[in-house]
Write a protein that holds these residues in place. Structure first.
Motif, PDB file in Angstrom:
ATOM      1  N   GLN A 293     -49.150  -0.201   2.674  1.00 25.22           N
ATOM      2  CA  GLN A 293     -49.603   0.574   3.760  1.00 25.22           C
ATOM      3  C   GLN A 293     -50.291  -0.443   4.776  1.00 25.22           C
ATOM      4  O   GLN A 293     -50.761  -1.690   4.406  1.00 25.22           O
ATOM      5  N   PHE A 294     -50.041  -0.283   6.008  1.00 19.35           N
ATOM      6  CA  PHE A 294     -50.619  -0.999   7.050  1.00 19.35           C
ATOM      7  C   PHE A 294     -50.870  -0.106   8.274  1.00 19.35           C
ATOM      8  O   PHE A 294     -50.135   0.890   8.483  1.00 19.35           O
ATOM      9  N   THR A 295     -51.609  -0.611   9.256  1.00 18.17           N
ATOM     10  CA  THR A 295     -51.780  -0.254  10.601  1.00 18.17           C
ATOM     11  C   THR A 295     -51.853  -1.079  11.535  1.00 18.17           C
ATOM     12  O   THR A 295     -52.652  -1.978  11.570  1.00 18.17           O
ATOM     13  N   ALA A 302     -49.424  -9.077  20.147  1.00 19.61           N
ATOM     14  CA  ALA A 302     -48.828  -7.839  20.551  1.00 19.61           C
ATOM     15  C   ALA A 302     -50.051  -6.928  21.298  1.00 19.61           C
ATOM     16  O   ALA A 302     -50.863  -6.582  20.308  1.00 19.61           O
ATOM     17  N   LYS A 303     -50.127  -7.001  22.400  1.00 20.64           N
ATOM     18  CA  LYS A 303     -51.127  -6.331  23.169  1.00 20.64           C
ATOM     19  C   LYS A 303     -51.207  -4.723  22.907  1.00 20.64           C
ATOM     20  O   LYS A 303     -52.362  -4.104  22.856  1.00 20.64           O
ATOM     21  N   ASP A 304     -50.113  -4.253  22.811  1.00 26.98           N
ATOM     22  CA  ASP A 304     -49.796  -2.558  22.521  1.00 26.98           C
ATOM     23  C   ASP A 304     -48.647  -2.688  21.474  1.00 26.98           C
ATOM     24  O   ASP A 304     -47.536  -2.222  22.036  1.00 26.98           O
ATOM     25  N   PRO A 305     -48.993  -2.782  20.515  1.00 26.37           N
ATOM     26  CA  PRO A 305     -47.817  -2.858  19.345  1.00 26.37           C
ATOM     27  C   PRO A 305     -47.238  -1.540  19.155  1.00 26.37           C
ATOM     28  O   PRO A 305     -48.025  -0.276  19.361  1.00 26.37           O
ATOM     29  N   PHE A 306     -46.126  -1.373  18.730  1.00 29.19           N
ATOM     30  CA  PHE A 306     -45.328  -0.190  18.325  1.00 29.19           C
ATOM     31  C   PHE A 306     -46.155   0.539  17.178  1.00 29.19           C
ATOM     32  O   PHE A 306     -46.668  -0.202  16.266  1.00 29.19           O
ATOM     33  N   LEU A 307     -46.427   1.885  17.168  1.00 28.13           N
ATOM     34  CA  LEU A 307     -47.104   2.606  16.182  1.00 28.13           C
ATOM     35  C   LEU A 307     -48.496   2.108  16.404  1.00 28.13           C
ATOM     36  O   LEU A 307     -49.265   2.261  15.344  1.00 28.13           O
ATOM     37  N   ASN A 308     -48.978   1.750  17.549  1.00 27.53           N
ATOM     38  CA  ASN A 308     -50.592   1.212  17.495  1.00 27.53           C
ATOM     39  C   ASN A 308     -51.448   2.268  16.903  1.00 27.53           C
ATOM     40  O   ASN A 308     -51.418   3.489  17.346  1.00 27.53           O
ATOM     41  N   GLY A 309     -52.252   1.838  15.876  1.00 31.93           N
ATOM     42  CA  GLY A 309     -53.232   2.778  15.145  1.00 31.93           C
ATOM     43  C   GLY A 309     -52.721   3.686  14.327  1.00 31.93           C
ATOM     44  O   GLY A 309     -53.397   4.548  13.888  1.00 31.93           O
ATOM     45  N   LYS A 310     -51.628   3.661  14.070  1.00 32.07           N
ATOM     46  CA  LYS A 310     -50.943   4.755  12.927  1.00 32.07           C
ATOM     47  C   LYS A 310     -50.895   3.947  11.578  1.00 32.07           C
ATOM     48  O   LYS A 310     -50.248   3.035  11.546  1.00 32.07           O
ATOM     49  N   LEU A 311     -51.134   4.683  10.576  1.00 28.95           N
ATOM     50  CA  LEU A 311     -51.007   4.449   9.296  1.00 28.95           C
ATOM     51  C   LEU A 311     -49.715   4.342   8.685  1.00 28.95           C
ATOM     52  O   LEU A 311     -48.958   5.414   8.999  1.00 28.95           O
ATOM     53  N   CYS A 312     -48.945   3.188   8.604  1.00 24.24           N
ATOM     54  CA  CYS A 312     -47.609   3.260   8.162  1.00 24.24           C
ATOM     55  C   CYS A 312     -47.655   2.717   6.658  1.00 24.24           C
ATOM     56  O   CYS A 312     -48.161   2.036   6.082  1.00 24.24           O
TER      57      CYS A 312
END
Length: 398
Positions: A293-295, A302-312
């Motif tokens: 798991q990572f967020t 990456a100033k606005d990374p893909f899936l920003n703030g979402k638990l992956c």
């Protein structure tokens, strides 16, 4: 007395073994005597005498003592008119795809010209008064890494404006093998300009020779091309990288995994941008059966990374022990099979996956359930065809 004699004999055996070991390994390729093109000024400085120079480089344009090539050239009274900065900028701190502005290098006062966004190819006015442009950038040996495209546009501009191009060669961390689908012409973009596989097994200097020799530049023009070869370089040996080639390839592990994991950039799966392990992990909110798991969160690379703030949910490959000498499709196929999101397809609608692959065949093969073996078998005819071209331009030993 008998014990002392045994100990002496044991020490003697150890010394003999060490001597044999050292003799054997001293004959194997190692870093002794290895030099990058930049570390061979005795070869290129005489060629720059009394010439006005441009240079395409970034934070990887280092000599072995960590001196920037630009600073070294200035110190040796080489007249540099312009620094041309590729993707990620001259100091290598811009995000992937971020617009890099023109400016001035604070240390030397030399103007910086961006070769990204709308100005990927040097304009005639930007080359005016320049006799020769040096190209010195650490590449990573994957087709979708854009520095080979920057070199191509530079060579094209050089040919059209009668400006010589000099490449100071550096190691390719994916040298000595070829793998992946070969790009189909209709998928040609800045992240893949030529009909070559994802991993093409050439140093950037050899790649430039191939582009020139095969007349792949626009209208078949050819540049005046000078390659400053490395010394004692072996294509199947791996060499330490002096500085990270871009913000999201921070170490050798990420570089090694990059050709296999970059395909995720065309899917709904994060490849770890916005974490401490870019290109060493993958995951999404819709692959919940995977263990790690990572967020993603905004960070330096990456100033606005893909899936920003979402638990992956995904996998952590940072301890993956194999030194990959091939593309591993296991991860992208595993993510595809574990992906459960009725609202969005696994593959992005803009077909960025196909752009990265250089063909739409790989996506269709994954959707149809083809095995890794079947997919790789389908690459073989094109890889064999490319190999006939590639071998013409190899200048270093395997």
């Amino acid at each position: 007395m008998n014990l002392d004699f045994k100990i002496k004999n044991l020490l003697l055996i150890c010394l003999i073994f060490l001597g044999v070991f050292n003799q054997y390994y001293s004959q194997k390729p190692n870093n002794d005597g290895f030099k990058t093109g930049a570390d061979r000024p005795e070869v290129y400085l005489p060629l720059l005498k009394n010439k006005t120079v441009g240079i395409v480089t970034n934070q990887t344009g280092l000599m072995s003592d960590k001196t920037y090539l630009v600073d070294f050239l200035v110190k040796n009274n080489i007249k540099i008119k312009a620094i041309f900065a590729p993707e990620h900028g001259f100091r290598g701190d811009a995000d992937a795809g971020e617009k890099v502005k023109n400016g001035v290098d604070v240390k030397t006062g030399i103007p910086i010209v961006s070769l990204y966004a709308n100005n990927k190819k040097p304009k005639p006015e930007q080359l005016k008064g320049i006799d020769i442009v040096i190209f010195d950038i650490q590449d990573v040996g994957a087709r979708f890494y854009t520095y080979i495209s920057t070199l191509t546009y530079l060579m094209e501009a050089g040919a059209e404006n009668n400006v010589e191009i000099m490449v100071l060669d550096r190691p390719n961390p994916h040298d000595g093998y070829t793998d992946g689908p070969v790009l189909k012409k209709k998928w040609s973009t800045f992240v893949g300009m030529h009909e070559v596989p994802v991993v093409y097994g050439l140093t950037i200097g050899e790649y430039g020779k191939m582009v020139n020799g095969e007349k792949w530049l626009k209208n078949g023009v050819q540049a005046k091309y000078t390659l400053i070869q490395m010394q004692n370089y072996h294509k199947k040996k791996r060499y330490p990288i002096l500085d990270k080639p871009s913000p999201n390839l921070p170490n050798d592990k990420s570089i090694n995994l990059y050709p296999s994991l970059c395909f995720f950039e065309g899917t709904q799966v994060s490849v770890g941008r916005g974490t401490d392990l870019p290109f060493q992990i993958y995951g999404s909110p819709w692959t919940k059966d995977l263990p790690y798991q990572f967020t993603p969160k905004p960070n330096f690379g990456a100033k606005d990374p893909f899936l920003n703030g979402k638990l992956c949910y995904g996998e952590n490959l940072s301890n993956y022990s194999t030194d990959l000498r091939e593309i591993n499709l296991e991860w992208v196929i595993k993510a595809y099979k574990n992906y459960k999101n009725p609202q969005q397809d696994f593959f992005l609608k803009n077909l960025w996956f196909d752009t990265l692959a250089g063909t739409d065949e790989l996506r269709k093969q994954i959707i149809s359930g083809k095995s890794i073996k079947e997919i790789k078998e389908s690459w073989k005819p094109d890889l064999e065809k490319f190999e006939k071209i590639r071998t013409k331009y190899v200048v270093y030993e395997n």
